[in-house]
Design an enzyme around this catalytic site. Structure first.
Site, PDB file in Angstrom:
ATOM      1  N   ASP A 133       0.875  -1.171   0.000  1.00  0.00           N
ATOM      2  CA  ASP A 133       0.000   0.000   0.000  1.00  0.00           C
ATOM      3  C   ASP A 133       0.912   1.221   0.000  1.00  0.00           C
ATOM      4  O   ASP A 133       1.427   1.614   1.038  1.00  0.00           O
ATOM      5  CB  ASP A 133      -0.902  -0.004   1.236  1.00  0.00           C
ATOM      6  CG  ASP A 133      -1.772   1.240   1.315  1.00  0.00           C
ATOM      7  OD1 ASP A 133      -2.283   1.680   0.268  1.00  0.00           O
ATOM      8  OD2 ASP A 133      -1.934   1.782   2.430  1.00  0.00           O
ATOM      9  N   GLU A 145      -1.294  -1.562  -4.781  1.00  0.00           N
ATOM     10  CA  GLU A 145      -2.512  -0.776  -4.992  1.00  0.00           C
ATOM     11  C   GLU A 145      -2.241   0.332  -6.002  1.00  0.00           C
ATOM     12  O   GLU A 145      -1.211   1.000  -5.953  1.00  0.00           O
ATOM     13  CB  GLU A 145      -2.990  -0.175  -3.671  1.00  0.00           C
ATOM     14  CG  GLU A 145      -4.318   0.530  -3.785  1.00  0.00           C
ATOM     15  CD  GLU A 145      -4.872   0.987  -2.445  1.00  0.00           C
ATOM     16  OE1 GLU A 145      -5.563   2.020  -2.442  1.00  0.00           O
ATOM     17  OE2 GLU A 145      -4.620   0.320  -1.422  1.00  0.00           O
ATOM     18  N   ASP A 189      -2.447   0.970   7.305  1.00  0.00           N
ATOM     19  CA  ASP A 189      -1.555   0.789   6.155  1.00  0.00           C
ATOM     20  C   ASP A 189      -1.197  -0.680   5.946  1.00  0.00           C
ATOM     21  O   ASP A 189      -1.180  -1.168   4.815  1.00  0.00           O
ATOM     22  CB  ASP A 189      -0.279   1.630   6.324  1.00  0.00           C
ATOM     23  CG  ASP A 189      -0.574   3.121   6.285  1.00  0.00           C
ATOM     24  OD1 ASP A 189      -1.183   3.576   5.301  1.00  0.00           O
ATOM     25  OD2 ASP A 189      -0.195   3.826   7.238  1.00  0.00           O
TER      26      ASP A 189
END
Length: 171
Positions: free
Chosen positions: A7, A66, A138
């Protein structure tokens, strides 16, 4: 198969590793790489080095990242894209195949709908991986990205076919 989920973020880049054996998923590790303060190149170097260290320590077989969303502030979007690029470069420099997923795809795969709140993602990651407590936001997002890749390799094969990287080249 060991999957590294990432991420990306300029201050905090979340990472999460899971082991997939058939349909079973097992938690391996998760955390964040903190870039700290300093110049942009120095911070990107810290992120690159941190992801390299995670890869060297846990030896994943593949990586899922992502995709950056377009923010209201274009400068923030550019900075996030650079952090994402540093993470992808770390993966590619270690010969990992990189798959990319949107936040919508990740939320749909993990929670069941694309408008899920961060807390819902954290709770579902906790349940899916049988963790005693929910990971930080996160780390949960990174683990959710890895789970999406594990559950949705068929989803990812269609949705990210034009974005897969192997050896620095689009495949």
């Amino acid at each position: 198969m060991r999957i590294l989920g990432i991420d990306p973020g300029l201050r905090l880049t979340g990472f999460g590793l899971i082991e997939q054996t058939g349909q079973k998923l097992a938690y391996v590790a998760s955390g964040v790489v903190k870039s700290g303060e300093g110049s942009l190149p120095a911070r990107l170097g810290i992120l690159f080095g941190g992801i390299n260290e995670v890869i060297a320590t846990y030896r994943p077989d593949t990586c899922a990242v992502e995709i950056v969303f377009v923010n209201v502030n274009p400068q923030s979007t550019l900075l996030l894209g650079q952090a994402r690029g540093a993470a992808i470069c770390a993966a590619v420099s270690n010969d990992l195949t990189v798959a990319e997923y949107t936040a919508l795809q990740i939320k749909q795969a993990v929670v069941g709908h694309g408008k899920a709140a961060k807390t819902q993602v954290q709770e579902m990651v906790k349940r899916l991986l049988a963790l005693p407590i929910a990971p930080t936001a996160d780390a949960a997002d990174a683990l959710a990205c890895a789970i999406t890749h594990a559950h949705g390799s068929r989803l990812g094969a269609q949705s990210t076919a034009g974005y897969r990287l192997k050896g620095g080249r689009l495949v």
